[in-house]
Design a protein around this motif. Structure first.
Motif, PDB file in Angstrom:
ATOM      1  N   LEU A 248      94.626  27.648  64.059  1.00 39.51           N
ATOM      2  CA  LEU A 248      94.143  28.469  62.950  1.00 39.51           C
ATOM      3  C   LEU A 248      94.936  29.769  62.817  1.00 39.51           C
ATOM      4  O   LEU A 248      95.101  30.290  61.713  1.00 39.51           O
ATOM      5  CB  LEU A 248      92.660  28.775  63.129  1.00 39.51           C
TER       6      LEU A 248
ATOM      7  N   CYS B  65      92.436  19.902  64.701  1.00 39.25           N
ATOM      8  CA  CYS B  65      93.404  20.694  63.961  1.00 39.25           C
ATOM      9  C   CYS B  65      94.727  19.987  63.714  1.00 39.25           C
ATOM     10  O   CYS B  65      95.475  20.394  62.846  1.00 39.25           O
ATOM     11  CB  CYS B  65      93.661  22.020  64.687  1.00 39.25           C
TER      12      CYS B  65
ATOM     13  N   THR C 292      85.638  33.314  56.120  1.00 37.63           N
ATOM     14  CA  THR C 292      85.771  32.617  57.400  1.00 37.63           C
ATOM     15  C   THR C 292      85.484  31.133  57.212  1.00 37.63           C
ATOM     16  O   THR C 292      86.159  30.273  57.794  1.00 37.63           O
ATOM     17  CB  THR C 292      84.817  33.215  58.444  1.00 37.63           C
TER      18      THR C 292
ATOM     19  N   ASN D 131      88.958  28.573  56.133  1.00 44.21           N
ATOM     20  CA  ASN D 131      89.327  27.877  57.366  1.00 44.21           C
ATOM     21  C   ASN D 131      89.013  26.390  57.341  1.00 44.21           C
ATOM     22  O   ASN D 131      89.724  25.597  57.971  1.00 44.21           O
ATOM     23  CB  ASN D 131      88.632  28.524  58.571  1.00 44.21           C
TER      24      ASN D 131
ATOM     25  N   ALA E  61      91.877  24.328  56.310  1.00 44.99           N
ATOM     26  CA  ALA E  61      92.923  24.210  57.327  1.00 44.99           C
ATOM     27  C   ALA E  61      92.594  23.120  58.349  1.00 44.99           C
ATOM     28  O   ALA E  61      93.493  22.612  59.022  1.00 44.99           O
ATOM     29  CB  ALA E  61      93.116  25.548  58.031  1.00 44.99           C
TER      30      ALA E  61
ATOM     31  N   SER F 273      95.537  29.213  59.068  1.00 47.81           N
ATOM     32  CA  SER F 273      94.412  29.752  58.298  1.00 47.81           C
ATOM     33  C   SER F 273      94.904  30.650  57.164  1.00 47.81           C
ATOM     34  O   SER F 273      95.741  31.531  57.367  1.00 47.81           O
ATOM     35  CB  SER F 273      93.483  30.557  59.212  1.00 47.81           C
ATOM     36  N   HIS F 274      94.372  30.423  55.959  1.00 44.26           N
ATOM     37  CA  HIS F 274      94.731  31.273  54.823  1.00 44.26           C
ATOM     38  C   HIS F 274      94.297  32.719  55.050  1.00 44.26           C
ATOM     39  O   HIS F 274      94.944  33.652  54.575  1.00 44.26           O
ATOM     40  CB  HIS F 274      94.096  30.732  53.544  1.00 44.26           C
ATOM     41  N   SER F 275      93.189  32.893  55.757  1.00 47.27           N
ATOM     42  CA  SER F 275      92.718  34.249  56.048  1.00 47.27           C
ATOM     43  C   SER F 275      93.703  34.988  56.948  1.00 47.27           C
ATOM     44  O   SER F 275      93.910  36.193  56.807  1.00 47.27           O
ATOM     45  CB  SER F 275      91.343  34.200  56.714  1.00 47.27           C
TER      46      SER F 275
END
Length: 554
Positions: free
Chosen positions: A392, A8, A235, A239, A242, A396-398
């Motif tokens: 995340l 990450c 999902t 992700n 990211a 994360s965009h979510s």
């Protein structure tokens, strides 16, 4: 292996060139003599496989392939004839058309691109998008509809087709149910929290239910932490960007789901495709990536991540995880495992392909799964090291933009997962997992005995039955519905042009009587439509199964 948090933070520890050369020298492949066609894998892979790994990819007789191409050819010829008749007003034009005053503009509709939909798909369109008016359990109710213009439009008759045996839904463990006692806790949460959140996770959308669910998911999977999302597709697609970006390399299985493909494309990383479940093809890409690095600059890749699925939803095959993990460790890459179809469906206690192969969750860097199938709910999760999940939560965009999972859905997942773990004080969850395994093996064995060609692993509840010819797609689905059996049929372009198929999804909720009813109907229909092509011949994809022997490093 490098620190998992490097997945990450974008800083993969680079290794000395001498180490890379040693890796390459030790990576010489050996043929292991795996049986092709009706193949039995894993027997020759030493200690990597703790159980026999059996998958089937049988080749159809040559005449079937020839007749399949002829069928598409005839359909194409008649399609051009009908287009000619429409252009001259000899046949009614049902498709959307541009007005005369728009002719000088860039066309909104590319006529040739819609040829397949207009002339081939439309002829069998009645076999898809059928409206269901009940819970998608082992049986469902279907709203009857008819067409008066060859599937261009439909009208409802007002009649309901009752108790259709459901062989198409991903209800693997039977948690898609309406039992009042089973849904009691879901009802309580609905009354307490309402139906929606109206906010994102980073703003006002994190509830105690989400925290409870994430802790339970992490415990269920045996990892440090987990994060849940409201949509399974997102999902993956939201992700992956990211985790990787420009200067990173994604190695993706050629049959990966669209969500993985979209996530990879949105990331901006370089994407290279390896043949389905072929460790020899993957190892070649890994070795080339280490030797040559990035194009032009020849710099080392920032990260190399392998994207695979646990069970492939169109082939019914299971990922060759032991060999994959061995390769991952050998070349210091990262592994992203999508367990959408495998979590809950395989493994002694339903913990997916990691448990199925007797491996440790720590062997996989990013564990992904969805709640839309085995858990009878919605959404998905990412699980693994705490550093990964914390990253995340921020990037994360979510998490930043998407609305949070609604509380009743979270509670449905919690109740199903607690049932699987035995935390509800019963063994019902374990019984469901075992029943699914029994149903799957029984259904597959009977189809083999009848002479059908089916793809996939013997333990996979996704069972593709090959139809091949385009004309048999519609005939098969319609005849099955006449016998009160609902099936999913799939054809080109979702599958190779010569491999149209029916895809059955076995459930723990199916009784033996239901399966026998379906099998008897298939036996009769197989004779009527001449679908029993099996000759136990060699695989149509022999190049996919000549794998190298891989042994884990000390």
């Amino acid at each position: 292996m490098a620190n998992p948090s490097a997945v990450c933070n974008g800083h993969l520890h680079h290794h000395h060139h001498q180490k890379q050369n040693n890796l390459l020298k030790s990576g010489l492949c050996k043929k292991n003599g795996i049986t092709k066609g009706m193949k039995k894998n894993g027997v020759s892979n030493g200690t990597l496989y703790k159980k026999t790994f059996v998958e089937h990819f049988e080749q159809a007789p040559m005449y079937v392939a020839v007749l399949t191409f002829v069928g598409f050819g005839v359909g194409t010829i008649f399609g051009y004839l009908r287009d000619f008749m429409r252009a001259w007003g000899l046949e009614k034009r049902n498709i959307a058309a541009e007005r005369e005053e728009q002719k000088d503009f860039v066309p909104l509709y590319q006529d040739f691109e819609n040829f397949y939909t207009r002339n081939l798909y439309m002829r069998i369109r009645d076999n898809w998008n059928r409206p269901i008016c009940s819970v998608p359990g082992p049986q469902f109710d279907l709203m009857e509809r008819v067409t008066d213009d060859y599937n261009w439009t439909f009208r409802f008759t007002g009649r309901t087709i009752k108790n259709v045996i459901n062989m198409g839904s991903y209800n693997y463990l039977g948690f898609a149910e309406t039992d009042v006692n089973a849904l009691k806790t879901v009802t309580i949460e609905l009354q307490k929290y309402g139906a929606g959140i109206c906010s994102t996770r980073q703003e006002m959308g994190t509830l105690d239910k989400h925290v409870e669910l994430e802790k339970l998911v992490a415990k269920f999977l045996g990892v440090e932490d987990a994060m849940v999302f409201g949509m399974g597709f997102a999902t993956n697609s939201m992700n992956i960007p990211a985790l990787v970006g420009k200067g990173c390399l994604i190695l993706s299985d050629e049959l990966n789901h669209t969500s993985l493909v979209l996530g990879a494309r949105l990331s901006g990383a370089t994407i290279r495709i390896f043949k389905h479940n072929n460790m020899q093809s993957l190892e070649k890409l890994l070795r080339d990536a280490i030797i040559y690095g990035q194009p032009r600059s020849r710099r080392a890749w920032r990260k190399i991540i392998i994207l695979v699925e646990g069970i492939y939803s169109m082939e019914g095959s299971i990922v060759r995880l032991p060999e994959l993990v061995s390769l991952k460790k050998k070349y210091k890459a990262y592994l992203y495992l999508d367990e959408a179809h495998s979590i809950g469906a395989v493994g002694a206690t339903g913990r997916g392909v990691v448990e199925y192969f007797g491996m440790s969750p720590d062997d996989v860097d990013v564990l992904m799964g969805t709640f839309t199938k085995s858990f009878g709910a919605a959404g998905g999760y990412i699980a693994g090291k705490k550093d990964l999940v914390d990253f995340l939560r921020t990037h994360s965009h979510s998490a930043v933009y998407a609305t949070s999972m609604c509380p009743p859905v979270a509670e449905q997942i919690i109740r199903a997962m607690k049932c699987l773990m035995g935390l509800d004080g019963t063994t019902q969850g374990l019984q469901r997992v075992r029943q699914l395994g029994k149903n799957t093996r029984y259904f597959r064995r009977r189809l083999h005995e009848m002479g059908f060609i089916i793809y996939g692993n013997d333990d996979s509840p996704v069972v593709p039955l090959l139809l091949y010819m385009p004309g048999k797609i519609g005939a098969f689905a319609r005849r099955m519905l006449e016998k009160n059996i609902g099936v999913v049929v799939v054809g080109f372009p979702a599958t190779p042009i010569t491999e149209s198929r029916a895809r059955f999804c076995v459930s723990a909720a199916h009784t033996r009587e239901m399966l026998d009813t379906v099998l008897n109907a298939l036996d009769e229909l197989g004779d009527f439509l001449h679908l029993k092509y099996s000759r136990y011949s060699k695989s149509s994809h022999p190049e996919l199964y000549e794998e190298s022997r891989l042994e884990p490093e000390d």
